[in-house]
Scaffold this motif. Structure first.
Motif, mmCIF file in Angstrom:
data_model
loop_
_atom_site.group_PDB
_atom_site.id
_atom_site.type_symbol
_atom_site.label_atom_id
_atom_site.label_comp_id
_atom_site.label_asym_id
_atom_site.label_seq_id
_atom_site.Cartn_x
_atom_site.Cartn_y
_atom_site.Cartn_z
ATOM 1 N N ILE A 143 0.839 -1.203 0.000
ATOM 2 C CA ILE A 143 0.000 0.000 0.000
ATOM 3 C C ILE A 143 0.871 1.249 0.000
ATOM 4 O O ILE A 143 0.618 2.195 -0.744
ATOM 5 N N GLU A 144 1.922 1.258 0.817
ATOM 6 C CA GLU A 144 2.822 2.422 0.882
ATOM 7 C C GLU A 144 3.432 2.723 -0.486
ATOM 8 O O GLU A 144 3.525 3.882 -0.892
ATOM 9 N N LYS A 145 3.825 1.681 -1.229
ATOM 10 C CA LYS A 145 4.517 1.869 -2.503
ATOM 11 C C LYS A 145 3.590 2.239 -3.659
ATOM 12 O O LYS A 145 3.952 3.024 -4.523
ATOM 13 N N TYR A 146 2.390 1.648 -3.678
ATOM 14 C CA TYR A 146 1.594 1.714 -4.903
ATOM 15 C C TYR A 146 0.221 2.359 -4.797
ATOM 16 O O TYR A 146 -0.400 2.629 -5.824
ATOM 17 N N VAL A 147 -0.292 2.570 -3.605
ATOM 18 C CA VAL A 147 -1.681 3.016 -3.470
ATOM 19 C C VAL A 147 -1.727 4.475 -3.038
ATOM 20 O O VAL A 147 -1.088 4.855 -2.056
ATOM 21 N N THR A 148 -2.495 5.282 -3.770
ATOM 22 C CA THR A 148 -2.630 6.706 -3.463
ATOM 23 C C THR A 148 -4.094 7.123 -3.558
ATOM 24 O O THR A 148 -4.944 6.362 -4.018
ATOM 25 N N LYS A 149 -4.353 8.350 -3.137
ATOM 26 C CA LYS A 149 -5.699 8.917 -3.155
ATOM 27 C C LYS A 149 -6.337 8.742 -4.536
ATOM 28 O O LYS A 149 -5.701 8.979 -5.561
ATOM 29 N N GLY A 150 -7.599 8.318 -4.546
ATOM 30 C CA GLY A 150 -8.351 8.173 -5.783
ATOM 31 C C GLY A 150 -8.234 6.818 -6.443
ATOM 32 O O GLY A 150 -9.051 6.473 -7.299
ATOM 33 N N LYS A 151 -7.220 6.026 -6.085
ATOM 34 C CA LYS A 151 -7.034 4.711 -6.708
ATOM 35 C C LYS A 151 -8.188 3.777 -6.353
ATOM 36 O O LYS A 151 -8.693 3.796 -5.238
ATOM 37 N N GLU A 152 -8.578 2.959 -7.323
ATOM 38 C CA GLU A 152 -9.617 1.962 -7.086
ATOM 39 C C GLU A 152 -8.951 0.663 -6.640
ATOM 40 O O GLU A 152 -7.995 0.192 -7.270
ATOM 41 N N VAL A 153 -9.444 0.111 -5.536
ATOM 42 C CA VAL A 153 -8.891 -1.123 -4.987
ATOM 43 C C VAL A 153 -10.012 -2.076 -4.609
ATOM 44 O O VAL A 153 -11.127 -1.658 -4.311
ATOM 45 N N ALA A 154 -9.684 -3.355 -4.614
ATOM 46 C CA ALA A 154 -10.557 -4.381 -4.051
ATOM 47 C C ALA A 154 -9.838 -4.884 -2.815
ATOM 48 O O ALA A 154 -8.640 -5.154 -2.852
ATOM 49 N N ILE A 155 -10.561 -4.981 -1.706
ATOM 50 C CA ILE A 155 -9.957 -5.476 -0.485
ATOM 51 C C ILE A 155 -10.769 -6.638 0.060
ATOM 52 O O ILE A 155 -11.967 -6.748 -0.201
ATOM 53 N N GLU A 156 -10.085 -7.492 0.795
ATOM 54 C CA GLU A 156 -10.748 -8.560 1.522
ATOM 55 C C GLU A 156 -10.159 -8.577 2.917
ATOM 56 O O GLU A 156 -8.960 -8.379 3.095
ATOM 57 N N GLY A 157 -11.016 -8.759 3.897
ATOM 58 C CA GLY A 157 -10.544 -8.784 5.268
ATOM 59 C C GLY A 157 -11.664 -9.129 6.214
ATOM 60 O O GLY A 157 -12.637 -9.784 5.829
ATOM 61 N N LYS A 158 -11.519 -8.686 7.466
ATOM 62 C CA LYS A 158 -12.541 -8.964 8.473
ATOM 63 C C LYS A 158 -12.908 -7.679 9.201
ATOM 64 O O LYS A 158 -12.107 -6.756 9.318
ATOM 65 N N LEU A 159 -14.143 -7.629 9.681
ATOM 66 C CA LEU A 159 -14.617 -6.489 10.460
ATOM 67 C C LEU A 159 -14.135 -6.620 11.896
ATOM 68 O O LEU A 159 -14.205 -7.698 12.482
ATOM 69 N N THR A 160 -13.648 -5.518 12.437
ATOM 70 C CA THR A 160 -13.269 -5.483 13.851
ATOM 71 C C THR A 160 -13.853 -4.227 14.485
ATOM 72 O O THR A 160 -14.040 -3.213 13.812
ATOM 73 N N SER A 161 -14.132 -4.310 15.759
ATOM 74 C CA SER A 161 -14.632 -3.156 16.513
ATOM 75 C C SER A 161 -13.767 -2.993 17.750
ATOM 76 O O SER A 161 -13.318 -3.973 18.339
ATOM 77 N N ARG A 162 -13.536 -1.751 18.113
ATOM 78 C CA ARG A 162 -12.769 -1.464 19.319
ATOM 79 C C ARG A 162 -13.269 -0.158 19.902
ATOM 80 O O ARG A 162 -13.984 0.599 19.242
ATOM 81 N N SER A 163 -12.887 0.111 21.131
ATOM 82 C CA SER A 163 -13.269 1.364 21.764
ATOM 83 C C SER A 163 -12.045 1.987 22.421
ATOM 84 O O SER A 163 -11.055 1.296 22.700
ATOM 85 N N TYR A 164 -12.118 3.288 22.630
ATOM 86 C CA TYR A 164 -11.049 4.015 23.306
ATOM 87 C C TYR A 164 -11.660 5.250 23.954
ATOM 88 O O TYR A 164 -12.774 5.654 23.626
#
Length: 110
Positions: free
Chosen positions: A66-87
């Motif tokens: 992500i640091e090397k190739y992804v910038t504002k406006g780029k279209e991406v597909a992601i896969e992952g999991k939902l997490t919730s936290r509090s602070y």
């Protein structure tokens, strides 16, 4: 039904450049948000576009890509999991955050 699990797949565009954080442990963290759009016609026949914003975090090798190739406006597909936290914020108010922990990323478009 026991094979169901916490899985999220989204295709969207980055709202800003990712925030890259290098932790003291040597791990890299990338934080960014993506917008997904859904279009429909209302009762008057007008096209309405509904935009939803999703907070995403990625660790390790995924964060490096992500640091090397992804910038504002780029279209991406992601896969992952939902997490919730509090602070607790600086005023002592409890805040809740729901975000997607990305474990796969596919860069789309040009």
């Amino acid at each position: 039904m026991n094979t169901l699990r916490n899985k999220v797949q989204l295709i969207g565009n980055l709202g800003n450049d990712p925030e890259i954080i290098n932790l003291e442990s040597g791990k890299m963290l990338a934080k960014f948000s993506i917008a997904t759009n859904e279009s429909y016609k209302n009762a008057e026949g007008e096209k309405i576009t509904d935009t939803q914003w999703h907070n995403v975090v990625a660790w390790g090798k995924t964060a490096e890509i992500i640091e090397k190739y992804v910038t504002k406006g780029k279209e991406v597909a992601i896969e992952g999991k939902l997490t919730s936290r509090s602070y607790d914020d600086k005023d002592g108010q409890k805040r809740y955050v729901t975000e997607i922990v990305c474990n796969e990323l596919l860069m789309l478009g040009k």
